[in-house]
Design a protein around this motif. Structure first.
Motif, PDB file in Angstrom:
ATOM      1  N   MET A   1       0.842  -1.179   0.000  1.00  0.00           N
ATOM      2  CA  MET A   1       0.000   0.000   0.000  1.00  0.00           C
ATOM      3  C   MET A   1       0.888   1.243   0.000  1.00  0.00           C
ATOM      4  SD  MET A   1      -2.972   1.211   2.651  1.00  0.00           S
ATOM      5  CE  MET A   1      -1.958   1.542   4.068  1.00  0.00           C
ATOM      6  N   ILE A   2       0.528   2.229  -0.802  1.00  0.00           N
ATOM      7  CA  ILE A   2       1.262   3.494  -0.867  1.00  0.00           C
ATOM      8  C   ILE A   2       0.531   4.532  -0.019  1.00  0.00           C
ATOM      9  CG2 ILE A   2       2.023   5.371  -2.363  1.00  0.00           C
ATOM     10  CD1 ILE A   2       2.123   3.293  -4.630  1.00  0.00           C
ATOM     11  N   ILE A   3       1.282   5.269   0.761  1.00  0.00           N
ATOM     12  CA  ILE A   3       0.725   6.312   1.637  1.00  0.00           C
ATOM     13  C   ILE A   3       1.047   7.674   1.029  1.00  0.00           C
ATOM     14  CG2 ILE A   3       0.891   7.358   3.929  1.00  0.00           C
ATOM     15  CD1 ILE A   3       1.820   4.545   4.918  1.00  0.00           C
ATOM     16  N   TYR A   4       0.078   8.582   1.029  1.00  0.00           N
ATOM     17  CA  TYR A   4       0.351   9.967   0.637  1.00  0.00           C
ATOM     18  C   TYR A   4       0.402  10.802   1.897  1.00  0.00           C
ATOM     19  CZ  TYR A   4       0.552  14.250  -1.981  1.00  0.00           C
ATOM     20  OH  TYR A   4       0.976  15.435  -2.506  1.00  0.00           O
ATOM     21  N   GLN A   5       1.524  11.472   2.138  1.00  0.00           N
ATOM     22  CA  GLN A   5       1.671  12.289   3.341  1.00  0.00           C
ATOM     23  C   GLN A   5       1.026  13.654   3.112  1.00  0.00           C
ATOM     24  OE1 GLN A   5       5.898  12.237   4.175  1.00  0.00           O
ATOM     25  NE2 GLN A   5       5.611  10.534   5.573  1.00  0.00           N
ATOM     26  N   PHE A   6       0.021  13.969   3.901  1.00  0.00           N
ATOM     27  CA  PHE A   6      -0.729  15.211   3.783  1.00  0.00           C
ATOM     28  C   PHE A   6      -0.232  16.299   4.730  1.00  0.00           C
ATOM     29  CE2 PHE A   6      -3.740  12.025   2.274  1.00  0.00           C
ATOM     30  CZ  PHE A   6      -4.186  12.620   1.107  1.00  0.00           C
ATOM     31  N   GLU A   7       0.843  16.048   5.447  1.00  0.00           N
ATOM     32  CA  GLU A   7       1.255  16.923   6.549  1.00  0.00           C
ATOM     33  C   GLU A   7       1.551  18.370   6.183  1.00  0.00           C
ATOM     34  OE1 GLU A   7       5.974  15.800   6.689  1.00  0.00           O
ATOM     35  OE2 GLU A   7       4.585  14.647   7.879  1.00  0.00           O
ATOM     36  N   ASN A   8       1.822  18.660   4.915  1.00  0.00           N
ATOM     37  CA  ASN A   8       2.211  20.029   4.578  1.00  0.00           C
ATOM     38  C   ASN A   8       1.531  20.573   3.327  1.00  0.00           C
ATOM     39  OD1 ASN A   8       3.917  22.226   5.380  1.00  0.00           O
ATOM     40  ND2 ASN A   8       4.935  21.922   3.437  1.00  0.00           N
ATOM     41  N   PRO A  27       6.326   2.577   1.846  1.00  0.00           N
ATOM     42  CA  PRO A  27       6.280   3.311   0.581  1.00  0.00           C
ATOM     43  C   PRO A  27       5.299   4.481   0.657  1.00  0.00           C
ATOM     44  CG  PRO A  27       6.169   0.956   0.176  1.00  0.00           C
ATOM     45  CD  PRO A  27       6.048   1.152   1.660  1.00  0.00           C
ATOM     46  N   HIS A  28       5.778   5.666   0.234  1.00  0.00           N
ATOM     47  CA  HIS A  28       4.934   6.862   0.314  1.00  0.00           C
ATOM     48  C   HIS A  28       5.413   7.925  -0.677  1.00  0.00           C
ATOM     49  CE1 HIS A  28       8.335   7.894   2.895  1.00  0.00           C
ATOM     50  NE2 HIS A  28       8.000   9.173   2.768  1.00  0.00           N
ATOM     51  N   ILE A  29       4.573   8.922  -0.876  1.00  0.00           N
ATOM     52  CA  ILE A  29       4.901  10.095  -1.689  1.00  0.00           C
ATOM     53  C   ILE A  29       4.415  11.336  -0.949  1.00  0.00           C
ATOM     54  CG2 ILE A  29       4.870   8.910  -3.927  1.00  0.00           C
ATOM     55  CD1 ILE A  29       2.054   9.959  -4.360  1.00  0.00           C
ATOM     56  N   HIS A  30       4.958  12.487  -1.337  1.00  0.00           N
ATOM     57  CA  HIS A  30       4.488  13.774  -0.817  1.00  0.00           C
ATOM     58  C   HIS A  30       4.865  14.866  -1.806  1.00  0.00           C
ATOM     59  CE1 HIS A  30       8.630  13.639   0.619  1.00  0.00           C
ATOM     60  NE2 HIS A  30       8.304  12.661   1.447  1.00  0.00           N
ATOM     61  N   GLU A  31       4.300  16.053  -1.630  1.00  0.00           N
ATOM     62  CA  GLU A  31       4.471  17.116  -2.624  1.00  0.00           C
ATOM     63  C   GLU A  31       5.752  17.928  -2.474  1.00  0.00           C
ATOM     64  OE1 GLU A  31       1.940  20.696  -0.486  1.00  0.00           O
ATOM     65  OE2 GLU A  31       1.191  19.840  -2.320  1.00  0.00           O
ATOM     66  N   TYR A  32       6.587  17.631  -1.505  1.00  0.00           N
ATOM     67  CA  TYR A  32       7.812  18.399  -1.292  1.00  0.00           C
ATOM     68  C   TYR A  32       9.048  17.526  -1.527  1.00  0.00           C
ATOM     69  CZ  TYR A  32       7.000  16.143   3.221  1.00  0.00           C
ATOM     70  OH  TYR A  32       6.719  15.228   4.189  1.00  0.00           O
ATOM     71  N   SER A  33      10.182  18.174  -1.756  1.00  0.00           N
ATOM     72  CA  SER A  33      11.459  17.479  -1.891  1.00  0.00           C
ATOM     73  C   SER A  33      11.981  17.078  -0.518  1.00  0.00           C
ATOM     74  CB  SER A  33      12.492  18.395  -2.554  1.00  0.00           C
ATOM     75  OG  SER A  33      12.076  18.742  -3.834  1.00  0.00           O
ATOM     76  N   GLU A  34      12.846  16.088  -0.515  1.00  0.00           N
ATOM     77  CA  GLU A  34      13.392  15.594   0.749  1.00  0.00           C
ATOM     78  C   GLU A  34      14.851  15.192   0.530  1.00  0.00           C
ATOM     79  OE1 GLU A  34      12.097  12.161   3.982  1.00  0.00           O
ATOM     80  OE2 GLU A  34      11.057  12.286   2.074  1.00  0.00           O
TER      81      GLU A  34
END
Length: 73
Positions: A1-8, A27-34
């Protein structure tokens, strides 16, 4: 399962710093660079389906919406 981080979503995000040992992030994705820097030992990274070992004193860049999974050795 892929998680989308909504924190920001929708907010400015200049910098955040965390220090971890003995951890796993599924496994996850988010809208910012890391950036992930290995201070000691090695770090295992799956990035867009490719496996990487990040050795001590090395850095890995993760772009926005790039699928990744993180785990310590």
């Amino acid at each position: 399962m892929i998680i989308y981080q909504f924190e920001n979503i929708g907010r400015a995000y200049d910098y955040k710093n965390n220090t971890h040992s003995e951890w796993y992030v599924p496994p996850h994705i988010h809208e910012y660079s890391e950036f992930i820097f290995t201070k000691k030992g090695v770090f295992n990274m799956a990035l867009d389906g490719e496996e990487y070992i990040v050795p001590e004193n090395h850095l890995i860049f993760i772009g926005p919406n790039q699928l990744h999974e993180c785990r310590s050795s």
